[in-house]
Design an enzyme around this catalytic site. Structure first.
Site, mmCIF file in Angstrom:
data_model
loop_
_atom_site.group_PDB
_atom_site.id
_atom_site.type_symbol
_atom_site.label_atom_id
_atom_site.label_comp_id
_atom_site.label_asym_id
_atom_site.label_seq_id
_atom_site.Cartn_x
_atom_site.Cartn_y
_atom_site.Cartn_z
ATOM 1 N N LEU A 18 72.268 47.604 -14.099
ATOM 2 C CA LEU A 18 73.019 47.166 -12.924
ATOM 3 C C LEU A 18 74.139 46.257 -13.409
ATOM 4 O O LEU A 18 73.921 45.085 -13.720
ATOM 5 C CB LEU A 18 72.102 46.433 -11.937
ATOM 6 C CG LEU A 18 71.247 47.322 -11.016
ATOM 7 C CD1 LEU A 18 70.294 48.206 -11.811
ATOM 8 C CD2 LEU A 18 70.471 46.470 -10.023
ATOM 9 N N LEU A 19 75.329 46.822 -13.503
ATOM 10 C CA LEU A 19 76.455 46.146 -14.140
ATOM 11 C C LEU A 19 77.372 45.533 -13.094
ATOM 12 O O LEU A 19 77.900 46.234 -12.229
ATOM 13 C CB LEU A 19 77.234 47.151 -14.997
ATOM 14 C CG LEU A 19 78.307 46.590 -15.924
ATOM 15 C CD1 LEU A 19 77.683 45.741 -17.030
ATOM 16 C CD2 LEU A 19 79.128 47.718 -16.548
ATOM 17 N N LYS A 49 69.431 41.717 -2.995
ATOM 18 C CA LYS A 49 68.907 42.193 -4.281
ATOM 19 C C LYS A 49 67.877 43.306 -4.079
ATOM 20 O O LYS A 49 67.830 44.271 -4.855
ATOM 21 C CB LYS A 49 68.285 41.023 -5.054
ATOM 22 C CG LYS A 49 69.297 40.042 -5.623
ATOM 23 C CD LYS A 49 70.192 40.709 -6.651
ATOM 24 C CE LYS A 49 71.204 39.754 -7.259
ATOM 25 N NZ LYS A 49 70.602 38.747 -8.133
ATOM 26 N N GLY A 68 70.710 41.526 -15.680
ATOM 27 C CA GLY A 68 71.013 40.344 -16.489
ATOM 28 C C GLY A 68 70.412 39.074 -15.930
ATOM 29 O O GLY A 68 70.861 37.978 -16.275
ATOM 30 N N GLN A 86 66.722 34.026 -8.475
ATOM 31 C CA GLN A 86 66.083 34.306 -9.759
ATOM 32 C C GLN A 86 64.934 33.347 -10.078
ATOM 33 O O GLN A 86 64.630 33.103 -11.245
ATOM 34 C CB GLN A 86 67.138 34.310 -10.871
ATOM 35 C CG GLN A 86 68.144 35.441 -10.700
ATOM 36 C CD GLN A 86 69.289 35.401 -11.695
ATOM 37 O OE1 GLN A 86 69.219 34.705 -12.696
ATOM 38 N NE2 GLN A 86 70.356 36.144 -11.412
ATOM 39 N N CYS A 107 98.467 50.711 -25.002
ATOM 40 C CA CYS A 107 97.287 50.535 -25.851
ATOM 41 C C CYS A 107 97.125 51.818 -26.660
ATOM 42 O O CYS A 107 97.829 52.799 -26.420
ATOM 43 C CB CYS A 107 96.035 50.222 -25.037
ATOM 44 S SG CYS A 107 95.470 51.601 -24.005
#
EC number: 2.8.1.4
Length: 482
Positions: free
Chosen positions: A183-184, A265, A287, A296, A456
């Site tokens: 889960l980014l 969440k 994370g 958390q 780039c």
């Protein structure tokens, strides 16, 4: 050029069959990554090592950078491979490689030998070391903490003269473990957590919950693409984007303020679990770190985990924030995270730190789960290798050009190391340098009457940055592809 690849120690203690399987997979992974830029790359497998070779010395710097970022490699050696006749021949070959570098330096010789020979490893060290000390302008032999350690390996009739030792990233080869779905969010924590599982040999797929519009998604895509291209390019992975704004709106309207963070969440875990089911992925990665934010706490994490039967892996659960930031800096995701806004923290003003499951379930009874099902059904799945092409097709107004107009300025957005290694020189034109991670804050200070062409190496990062700037309201931007 040749390199000897030394395996991660945990691979070497596996059973024979597992060790062979892991080593063969590492061989394929190395070949897949190196052949992205050098089709002549060769990878040979031995029992305790891999040997990488190529005739294209112009790729030397890319080999060093790439091999250091492939999971499963503990360290790798630059070597000169040859045959030998006797001890004196080994000395002569070693002096040709090391003689000039030993001038004014203390040194010692360390040898490793495999096969039957008429000399021992110690005799080899003494003979070569004595010869170098006698025939080169050294500062003498020092067995403990010398300035230079000359490393030799003899295997049957082959001599490996080691000219440099480079650290790898360790871990297990990619795809030796099962897949995970990370889960980014684009912040410090989720990027480091994803890296930890790449290093451990998992194919890490990405699930992104969009709470901040196109700019948010573009930023997170940059992080996912960077992690994949830097550390996991041997295998394809998927990037999943879910528009979670309707879910947030429903939570804001239907859920008690103090319970919003935990409910959000839980909704994310439900959605990620469905995505994981679709791709047959057995575990989720987050994370999260115990006590870092209100959702958390151990009590809240327990309540959050109840909504899915997937294993929820939290590699940073006991890490301190400074250590997470330090690791993000080391692996290269710090700059992305520093410019990524945090959207989840605005949900609840007085969040609970000890959620009661029955209370949470009562609040969720007011939630219209058809909204959650809808956003998951409309999720967009993307092969991460196609991010550059997908973003180009998605936003047509980003112009790509190879021709410069009089009022256009080239803006090189590569990092300083990339820039120094391969400078962009355009005859008769100056090139401005602003690294991509500073572009969001620095671009607004540039003269607005000029048009800027972002550059780039591969065009992916410049395209993503151009999209981001367009989203911010800047129209004086294009992509430069000479």
């Amino acid at each position: 050029m040749k390199f000897i690849i030394k395996l991660f120690p945990e691979i070497t203690i596996k059973s024979k069959s597992v060790r062979q399987r892991f080593t063969k997979m590492l061989q394929g992974n190395i070949r897949n990554v190196l052949r992205r830029f050098d089709e002549d790359a060769r990878v040979r497998m031995d029992w305790d090592k891999l040997v990488v070779s190529s005739r294209n010395d112009q790729f030397h710097a890319q080999y060093l950078e790439t091999l250091a970022c492939i999971p499963g490699i503990q360290y790798f050696l630059e070597v000169k491979l040859s045959n030998f006749t006797d001890l004196h021949d080994i000395f002569e070959q070693t002096r040709a490689v090391w003689g000039d570098r030993l001038k004014g330096k203390t040194f010692c010789v360390r040898a490793r030998r495999v096969g039957k020979h008429d000399f021992s490893s110690l005799e080899l060290e003494r003979y070569v070391g004595g010869g170098l000390n006698q025939h080169c302008e050294t500062a003498g032999v020092r067995l403990k903490k010398p300035d230079i350690q000359v490393n030799l390996e003899v295997e049957n009739d082959e001599l490996y003269i080691i000219s440099a030792v480079h650290h790898g990233m360790g871990g297990f080869p990619m795809a030796t473990q099962e897949d995970v779905l990370s889960l980014l969010s684009g912040g410090f924590d989720s990027g480091v957590a994803s890296y930890q599982f790449i290093k451990r040999g998992c194919r890490v797929h990405y699930c992104f919950f969009n709470l901040g519009g196109a700019a948010h998604e573009i930023g997170v895509k940059q992080v996912a693409y960077y992690l994949w291209s830097k550390f996991g390019a041997s295998h394809k992975v998927r990037f999943t984007a879910i528009d979670f704004e309707p879910v947030v709106a429903e939570i804001l309207e239907k859920v008690d303020n103090g319970q919003m963070g935990v409910v959000l969440k839980r909704m994310m875990m439900r959605a990620a679990g469905q995505v994981a089911d679709y791709f047959q992925i057995p575990a989720l990665v987050t994370g999260e770190c115990v006590g870092q934010v209100s959702s958390q706490t151990l009590t809240n994490l327990n309540v959050i985990d109840r909504v899915t039967d997937k294993v929820i892996l939290r590699p940073l659960i006991t890490w301190d924030k400074p250590d997470i930031i330090s690791e993000a800096r080391r692996i290269g995701t710090l700059e992305f995270a520093e410019t990524m806004p945090e959207y989840c923290g605005v949900i609840s003003k007085k969040p609970t730190i000890k959620a009661v499951l029955s209370n949470i379930e009562a609040e969720e009874a007011n939630f219209d789960f058809a909204i959650l099902d809808k956003v998951v059904s409309e999720a967009r799945y993307l092969d991460i290798r196609r991010i550059g092409e997908e973003t180009a097709a998605e936003v047509q107004e980003i112009e790509t050009t190879e021709v410069l107009a009089a009022d256009e300025v080239i803006l090189d957005i590569r990092s300083a190391d990339e820039r120094d290694e391969k400078p962009l020189v355009v005859e008769g034109r100056d090139v401005l340098h602003i690294p991509f991670f500073k572009l969001a804050t620095a671009f607004g200070d540039l003269p607005k009457e000029q048009t800027y062409l972002l550059y780039c190496d591969r065009g992916v990062m410049s395209k993503l940055q151009a999209l981001y700037l367009k989203e911010k309201g800047f129209d004086n931007v294009k992509v430069y592809r000479p």
